[in-house]
Structures are given as structure tokens and as C-alpha cells.
Design a protein around this motif. Sequence first.
Motif, PDB file in Angstrom:
ATOM      1  N   LEU A   1     -44.187 -32.650  99.457  1.00  0.00           N
ATOM      2  CA  LEU A   1     -43.210 -32.159  98.488  1.00  0.00           C
ATOM      3  C   LEU A   1     -42.912 -30.673  98.696  1.00  0.00           C
ATOM      4  CD1 LEU A   1     -41.614 -33.460  96.206  1.00  0.00           C
ATOM      5  CD2 LEU A   1     -43.381 -32.732  94.620  1.00  0.00           C
ATOM      6  N   GLU A   2     -43.930 -29.914  99.081  1.00  0.00           N
ATOM      7  CA  GLU A   2     -43.718 -28.466  99.269  1.00  0.00           C
ATOM      8  C   GLU A   2     -42.780 -28.210 100.463  1.00  0.00           C
ATOM      9  OE1 GLU A   2     -47.890 -28.390  99.682  1.00  0.00           O
ATOM     10  OE2 GLU A   2     -47.847 -27.209 101.530  1.00  0.00           O
ATOM     11  N   VAL A   3     -42.788 -29.124 101.435  1.00  0.00           N
ATOM     12  CA  VAL A   3     -41.894 -28.968 102.597  1.00  0.00           C
ATOM     13  C   VAL A   3     -40.451 -29.293 102.171  1.00  0.00           C
ATOM     14  CG1 VAL A   3     -41.360 -29.824 104.925  1.00  0.00           C
ATOM     15  CG2 VAL A   3     -43.735 -29.418 104.237  1.00  0.00           C
ATOM     16  N   ILE A   4     -40.310 -30.324 101.350  1.00  0.00           N
ATOM     17  CA  ILE A   4     -38.979 -30.676 100.833  1.00  0.00           C
ATOM     18  C   ILE A   4     -38.424 -29.493 100.039  1.00  0.00           C
ATOM     19  CG2 ILE A   4     -37.668 -32.298  99.399  1.00  0.00           C
ATOM     20  CD1 ILE A   4     -39.952 -34.343  99.865  1.00  0.00           C
ATOM     21  N   ARG A   5     -39.289 -28.901  99.195  1.00  0.00           N
ATOM     22  CA  ARG A   5     -38.856 -27.738  98.405  1.00  0.00           C
ATOM     23  C   ARG A   5     -38.463 -26.570  99.299  1.00  0.00           C
ATOM     24  NH1 ARG A   5     -39.870 -28.579  93.008  1.00  0.00           N
ATOM     25  NH2 ARG A   5     -41.746 -29.727  92.525  1.00  0.00           N
ATOM     26  N   ARG A   6     -39.198 -26.360 100.396  1.00  0.00           N
ATOM     27  CA  ARG A   6     -38.896 -25.228 101.284  1.00  0.00           C
ATOM     28  C   ARG A   6     -37.515 -25.415 101.935  1.00  0.00           C
ATOM     29  NH1 ARG A   6     -40.214 -20.696 103.176  1.00  0.00           N
ATOM     30  NH2 ARG A   6     -39.840 -20.105 105.334  1.00  0.00           N
ATOM     31  N   VAL A   7     -37.239 -26.643 102.373  1.00  0.00           N
ATOM     32  CA  VAL A   7     -35.930 -26.926 102.987  1.00  0.00           C
ATOM     33  C   VAL A   7     -34.822 -26.694 101.951  1.00  0.00           C
ATOM     34  CG1 VAL A   7     -34.507 -28.752 104.017  1.00  0.00           C
ATOM     35  CG2 VAL A   7     -36.897 -28.529 104.687  1.00  0.00           C
ATOM     36  N   MET A   8     -35.045 -27.179 100.729  1.00  0.00           N
ATOM     37  CA  MET A   8     -34.049 -26.982  99.658  1.00  0.00           C
ATOM     38  C   MET A   8     -33.897 -25.493  99.334  1.00  0.00           C
ATOM     39  SD  MET A   8     -32.704 -29.871  98.739  1.00  0.00           S
ATOM     40  CE  MET A   8     -31.851 -29.409  97.269  1.00  0.00           C
ATOM     41  N   GLU A   9     -35.011 -24.797  99.307  1.00  0.00           N
ATOM     42  CA  GLU A   9     -35.022 -23.377  98.934  1.00  0.00           C
ATOM     43  C   GLU A   9     -34.178 -22.567  99.931  1.00  0.00           C
ATOM     44  OE1 GLU A   9     -35.759 -21.230  96.042  1.00  0.00           O
ATOM     45  OE2 GLU A   9     -37.257 -22.809  96.009  1.00  0.00           O
ATOM     46  N   ILE A  10     -34.371 -22.820 101.212  1.00  0.00           N
ATOM     47  CA  ILE A  10     -33.652 -22.042 102.242  1.00  0.00           C
ATOM     48  C   ILE A  10     -32.192 -22.504 102.319  1.00  0.00           C
ATOM     49  CG2 ILE A  10     -33.506 -21.570 104.736  1.00  0.00           C
ATOM     50  CD1 ILE A  10     -36.620 -21.883 104.778  1.00  0.00           C
ATOM     51  N   ASN A  11     -31.999 -23.813 102.498  1.00  0.00           N
ATOM     52  CA  ASN A  11     -30.641 -24.307 102.773  1.00  0.00           C
ATOM     53  C   ASN A  11     -29.741 -24.296 101.539  1.00  0.00           C
ATOM     54  OD1 ASN A  11     -31.690 -24.796 105.269  1.00  0.00           O
ATOM     55  ND2 ASN A  11     -31.483 -27.014 105.210  1.00  0.00           N
ATOM     56  N   PHE A  12     -30.302 -24.669 100.402  1.00  0.00           N
ATOM     57  CA  PHE A  12     -29.473 -24.764  99.192  1.00  0.00           C
ATOM     58  C   PHE A  12     -29.587 -23.511  98.325  1.00  0.00           C
ATOM     59  CE2 PHE A  12     -28.882 -25.989  94.712  1.00  0.00           C
ATOM     60  CZ  PHE A  12     -27.531 -26.265  94.762  1.00  0.00           C
ATOM     61  N   PHE A  13     -30.784 -23.241  97.788  1.00  0.00           N
ATOM     62  CA  PHE A  13     -30.905 -22.138  96.823  1.00  0.00           C
ATOM     63  C   PHE A  13     -30.604 -20.782  97.464  1.00  0.00           C
ATOM     64  CE2 PHE A  13     -33.319 -25.397  94.512  1.00  0.00           C
ATOM     65  CZ  PHE A  13     -32.661 -25.319  93.289  1.00  0.00           C
ATOM     66  N   GLY A  14     -30.985 -20.602  98.731  1.00  0.00           N
ATOM     67  CA  GLY A  14     -30.703 -19.331  99.408  1.00  0.00           C
ATOM     68  C   GLY A  14     -29.205 -19.072  99.470  1.00  0.00           C
ATOM     69  N   SER A  15     -28.438 -20.081  99.882  1.00  0.00           N
ATOM     70  CA  SER A  15     -26.976 -19.927  99.981  1.00  0.00           C
ATOM     71  C   SER A  15     -26.351 -19.741  98.597  1.00  0.00           C
ATOM     72  CB  SER A  15     -26.354 -21.160 100.661  1.00  0.00           C
ATOM     73  OG  SER A  15     -26.854 -21.279 101.960  1.00  0.00           O
ATOM     74  N   VAL A  16     -26.879 -20.470  97.620  1.00  0.00           N
ATOM     75  CA  VAL A  16     -26.333 -20.370  96.265  1.00  0.00           C
ATOM     76  C   VAL A  16     -26.625 -18.979  95.681  1.00  0.00           C
ATOM     77  CG1 VAL A  16     -26.667 -21.203  93.890  1.00  0.00           C
ATOM     78  CG2 VAL A  16     -26.346 -22.838  95.752  1.00  0.00           C
ATOM     79  N   ALA A  17     -27.848 -18.498  95.862  1.00  0.00           N
ATOM     80  CA  ALA A  17     -28.231 -17.191  95.301  1.00  0.00           C
ATOM     81  C   ALA A  17     -27.380 -16.076  95.911  1.00  0.00           C
ATOM     82  CB  ALA A  17     -29.715 -16.931  95.542  1.00  0.00           C
ATOM     83  N   LEU A  18     -27.172 -16.149  97.212  1.00  0.00           N
ATOM     84  CA  LEU A  18     -26.373 -15.111  97.881  1.00  0.00           C
ATOM     85  C   LEU A  18     -24.920 -15.168  97.405  1.00  0.00           C
ATOM     86  CD1 LEU A  18     -27.722 -13.231  99.830  1.00  0.00           C
ATOM     87  CD2 LEU A  18     -26.813 -14.534 101.729  1.00  0.00           C
ATOM     88  N   THR A  19     -24.422 -16.385  97.267  1.00  0.00           N
ATOM     89  CA  THR A  19     -23.040 -16.567  96.791  1.00  0.00           C
ATOM     90  C   THR A  19     -22.879 -16.006  95.381  1.00  0.00           C
ATOM     91  OG1 THR A  19     -22.804 -18.528  98.152  1.00  0.00           O
ATOM     92  CG2 THR A  19     -21.280 -18.321  96.296  1.00  0.00           C
ATOM     93  N   LYS A  20     -23.830 -16.326  94.501  1.00  0.00           N
ATOM     94  CA  LYS A  20     -23.748 -15.836  93.119  1.00  0.00           C
ATOM     95  C   LYS A  20     -23.791 -14.305  93.071  1.00  0.00           C
ATOM     96  CE  LYS A  20     -26.115 -17.695  89.737  1.00  0.00           C
ATOM     97  NZ  LYS A  20     -25.064 -17.623  88.713  1.00  0.00           N
ATOM     98  N   ALA A  21     -24.514 -13.721  94.024  1.00  0.00           N
ATOM     99  CA  ALA A  21     -24.641 -12.264  94.041  1.00  0.00           C
ATOM    100  C   ALA A  21     -23.372 -11.578  94.561  1.00  0.00           C
ATOM    101  CB  ALA A  21     -25.847 -11.866  94.891  1.00  0.00           C
TER     102      ALA A  21
END
Length: 263
Positions: A102-122
Motif C-alpha cells: 500500500l505504501e508503494v501505491i501511495r508513493r506513486v499517487m503522491e508523485i504522479n497525482f498529488f505532486g502535479s495537483v499541488a504544483l498546479t494549485k500553487a
Amino acid sequence: MSFQNKIAWITGASSGIGEALAYELSNQGAKLILSSRRKEALTEVKNNCKNPSDAHIITLDLSKTDQLETKAKEAINIFGHIDYLFNNGGISQRSEAIDTKLEVIRRVMEINFFGSVALTKAVLPSMIERQSGHIVVTSSVMGKFGTRLRSSYAASKHALHGYFDSLRQEVYEDNIKISLVCPGFVKTDVTKNALEGDGSKHNKMGRGQKNGIPAEEFAEKLIPKILKEKEEIYIGGKEIWGVYLKRFFPRLLNKMLRNAEVT
Ligand SMILES: NC(=O)c1ccc[n+]([C@@H]2O[C@H](COP(=O)([O-])OP(=O)(O)OC[C@H]3O[C@@H](n4cnc5c(N)ncnc54)[C@H](OP(=O)(O)O)[C@@H]3O)[C@@H](O)[C@H]2O)c1
């Protein structure tokens, strides 16, 4: 429309598609901000750009989303604004779902999804203020359908489509464009850098990647489509047909992929 004097912030600029994009945009007269974790690799890319003095480096880790607002402020301060944000940095996966922690799934989501979303929101508030901007997101054909060994990766890329399709409608009146880019196989180290189920590096070149189109060719094909403000872009080899098979003959695609080699 051209990239002359446009300001483009590229994540994942230290290798592969992001690196090729940096060279192509620099050739077209853009001013660049290059980001990823590895400073030395980014410095090499900067020095290989047509105008190295117009290329700046900001190191960042897309999984450290709490730091990305500060990074965005830093990026905006360099040239005063951002015209193009290329959310390109990402990581793949090569493991069966049942073996993937599960931690690997979260890492992939964190980089690919949340990273792009956080940068976009900023970056978005400054684009809205200027009533101008273009956000380009490197998804994948895996953002349109899934295959074995890529459950988390495909999930992260599908999530990008949901988020950015919705956002596109919200920011239409603010004159902000959004392009979702779906590469097929591009010859980069993405498979070597992919995570296995326990989080270790896959370290093998996939057959698809080996036979993929060169990153330079990908970047050359992408740029005119971005200038045309295409909302969804597919570039690659015959794997692109999967997008249309999924749309019109999903059961057939599923059957074909069950028997396909997907390393
Ligand atoms: N190549 C393909 O066939 C293909 C197909 C479909 C989609 N894509 C997508 O294209 C994008 C670029 O991949 P690529 O093929 O060019 O592979 P790549 O050569 O492995 O490049 C990945 C880039 O992402 C950066 N990155 C990885 N983890 C990061 C993190 N935690 N924080 C910040 N940056 C990080 C890497 O830089 P550092 O290591 O320096 O951080 C590198 O610059 C990815 O989103 C990938 O999913 C590729």
C-alpha cells in the motif's frame, strides 16, 4: 502562436521526455525553469539548452507536497510569471497488484497525482490574476486504460484525467488552457526507474520502451499540438490504438491485453 519569450516551468526535466522538452522549447526561444530532484542532472540539461542563461533550476521532490507552494513562489519570482506549467515528472510501477504494498501505491499517487495537483494549485492563482496560462500534464495511454503490472500507475494517471478535465471547465472563463498528454512508448528510463511491489527500483528496460519513439521525436510532435491548445493529445506507436479500442470495443481490448506482453 509561438514559444518565443514564453516562460515554461518543466518538472521531470532531468531526463527523458522532460529533458527533450527543455531542448525543444529552448530552441524555440522559451525561457525555462527546470525542476526535478537531481541538481547535477538538471545542470547538465541547462548547459545543453540553446540559451543556458535563460534556463533556471529549482530542485524539488514532487512527493513533498507541503514544500511545493514555496517552490512555486520561487519559480514565479524568477521571471515574474509562468506561461506554461509542464507537470511532467513522474514514476512508473512494475508489479502485480497483489504484490504491491500500500505504501508503494501511495508513493506513486503522491508523485504522479498529488505532486502535479499541488504544483498546479500553487501556480493557478497567479495565472488567474493574469487571465492567462496553460497547464500541460503528462499522463499516459495508461491514463485511458490499464494493463497488468501497472495498477497503481494506471490509477494515478486516470486520476489526473478526472482532476484536470474538471479543472479545465472551472478555469475556462479565466483563459487558462489545460492539455492532457498521453504518450505511448517513448524510449526513456521510465521502466528502469519504475517501482516494484516492495518499493525497490525495477532497474530493467521494458521491451515496449526499448522499441519506443525517441524522446526528441516525442517533444517535436508535442510542441505544435500544445500551441494549438489541444485538450487531449496521443503520441506514440500502435499502442495508441488502445485508446480507441477502449472507447469503442472495450471487451476486445481487455481480451487482447490479457494475452499481451506488458513488460
Ligand atoms: N517513457 C514513456 O514511455 C512514457 C509513457 C507514458 C507516460 N510517460 C510519463 O512521462 C513522464 C516523464 O517520464 P520519462 O519517460 O521521461 O521517464 P524518466 O526518464 O524516468 O523521467 C522521469 C522524471 O521525473 C522526475 N521525478 C521522478 N520522481 C520524482 C520526484 N519524486 N520528484 C520530482 N521529480 C521526480 C525524474 O527526475 P529526478 O530523478 O531528478 O527527480 C525525471 O526527470 C512521466 O510522468 C511518465 O509517467 C512516459
